[in-house]
Design a protein around this motif. Structure first.
Motif, PDB file in Angstrom:
ATOM      1  N   SER A   6       0.591  -1.081   0.477  1.00 17.02           N
ATOM      2  CA  SER A   6       0.150   0.465  -0.277  1.00 17.02           C
ATOM      3  C   SER A   6       0.659   1.615  -0.075  1.00 17.02           C
ATOM      4  CB  SER A   6      -0.977  -0.525   0.869  1.00 17.02           C
ATOM      5  OG  SER A   6      -1.705   1.313   0.983  1.00 17.02           O
ATOM      6  N   LYS A   7       1.629   1.680   1.028  1.00 16.50           N
ATOM      7  CA  LYS A   7       2.616   2.171   0.323  1.00 16.50           C
ATOM      8  C   LYS A   7       3.382   2.937  -0.586  1.00 16.50           C
ATOM      9  CE  LYS A   7       6.358   4.575   3.881  1.00 16.50           C
ATOM     10  NZ  LYS A   7       6.885   4.195   5.019  1.00 16.50           N
ATOM     11  N   VAL A  22      -5.601   7.746   4.130  1.00 20.74           N
ATOM     12  CA  VAL A  22      -6.391   6.826   4.921  1.00 20.74           C
ATOM     13  C   VAL A  22      -7.267   7.045   4.198  1.00 20.74           C
ATOM     14  CG1 VAL A  22      -7.579   7.943   6.824  1.00 20.74           C
ATOM     15  CG2 VAL A  22      -5.147   8.471   6.772  1.00 20.74           C
ATOM     16  N   PHE A  23      -7.575   8.712   3.375  1.00 16.26           N
ATOM     17  CA  PHE A  23      -8.553   8.691   2.263  1.00 16.26           C
ATOM     18  C   PHE A  23      -9.026   7.294   1.547  1.00 16.26           C
ATOM     19  CE2 PHE A  23     -10.718   9.867  -1.230  1.00 16.26           C
ATOM     20  CZ  PHE A  23     -11.909  10.808  -0.611  1.00 16.26           C
ATOM     21  N   PHE A  27     -11.542   4.693   0.808  1.00 18.05           N
ATOM     22  CA  PHE A  27     -12.679   5.069   0.293  1.00 18.05           C
ATOM     23  C   PHE A  27     -12.312   3.636  -1.182  1.00 18.05           C
ATOM     24  CE2 PHE A  27     -13.268   8.491   2.033  1.00 18.05           C
ATOM     25  CZ  PHE A  27     -14.991   8.356   2.938  1.00 18.05           C
ATOM     26  N   CYS A  28     -11.367   3.427  -1.322  1.00 15.43           N
ATOM     27  CA  CYS A  28     -11.044   1.749  -1.936  1.00 15.43           C
ATOM     28  C   CYS A  28     -11.912   0.307  -1.235  1.00 15.43           C
ATOM     29  CB  CYS A  28      -9.330   1.653  -2.632  1.00 15.43           C
ATOM     30  SG  CYS A  28      -9.313   3.191  -3.030  1.00 15.43           S
ATOM     31  N   ASN A  29     -12.171   0.173  -0.527  1.00 16.69           N
ATOM     32  CA  ASN A  29     -12.181  -0.909   0.015  1.00 16.69           C
ATOM     33  C   ASN A  29     -14.090  -0.330   0.671  1.00 16.69           C
ATOM     34  OD1 ASN A  29     -12.701  -2.669   2.630  1.00 16.69           O
ATOM     35  ND2 ASN A  29     -11.413  -3.110   2.488  1.00 16.69           N
ATOM     36  N   LYS A  30     -14.870  -1.062  -0.666  1.00 17.31           N
ATOM     37  CA  LYS A  30     -15.810  -1.715   0.148  1.00 17.31           C
ATOM     38  C   LYS A  30     -16.057  -1.277   1.555  1.00 17.31           C
ATOM     39  CE  LYS A  30     -20.790  -2.467  -2.084  1.00 17.31           C
ATOM     40  NZ  LYS A  30     -21.188  -3.629  -3.642  1.00 17.31           N
ATOM     41  N   GLU A  31     -16.307  -2.210   2.132  1.00 18.51           N
ATOM     42  CA  GLU A  31     -16.780  -2.427   2.797  1.00 18.51           C
ATOM     43  C   GLU A  31     -16.219  -1.140   4.213  1.00 18.51           C
ATOM     44  OE1 GLU A  31     -16.175  -5.831   6.663  1.00 18.51           O
ATOM     45  OE2 GLU A  31     -16.075  -6.621   4.730  1.00 18.51           O
ATOM     46  N   ALA A  32     -15.093  -1.060   4.368  1.00 18.77           N
ATOM     47  CA  ALA A  32     -14.667   0.327   5.061  1.00 18.77           C
ATOM     48  C   ALA A  32     -15.249   1.471   4.902  1.00 18.77           C
ATOM     49  CB  ALA A  32     -13.477   0.380   4.592  1.00 18.77           C
ATOM     50  N   MET A  33     -15.906   1.953   3.224  1.00 21.23           N
ATOM     51  CA  MET A  33     -16.411   2.392   3.350  1.00 21.23           C
ATOM     52  C   MET A  33     -18.160   2.635   3.641  1.00 21.23           C
ATOM     53  SD  MET A  33     -17.130   4.153  -1.237  1.00 21.23           S
ATOM     54  CE  MET A  33     -18.212   2.403  -1.132  1.00 21.23           C
TER      55      MET A  33
END
Length: 63
Positions: A6-7, A22-23, A27-33
């Motif tokens: 990710s980094k 963080v953003f 917002f790239c993960n549907k469940e987290a969004m």
């Protein structure tokens, strides 16, 4: 995606601030969004979102 991957992806995409990371990760993960929206939207507005049809799109914004 691992933290290291990710980094590295953030660096490739030009994401230099913690906010960008963080953003992107939220917002790239549907469940987290959906968790974020559930925690931050009023119930009446959240109920109008069709969670099954919700789709993620990749957008690169450069300033």
């Amino acid at each position: 995606m691992s933290k290291k991957e990710s980094k590295e992806k953030d660096q490739e995409d030009g994401l230099k601030t913690p906010h960008d990371s963080v953003f992107k990760n939220t917002f790239c993960n549907k469940e987290a969004m959906l968790d974020f929206l559930s925690a931050n939207l009023p119930c009446d507005l959240l109920s109008k979102i069709d969670k099954e049809k919700l789709a993620l799109y990749s957008v690169v914004i450069r300033s």
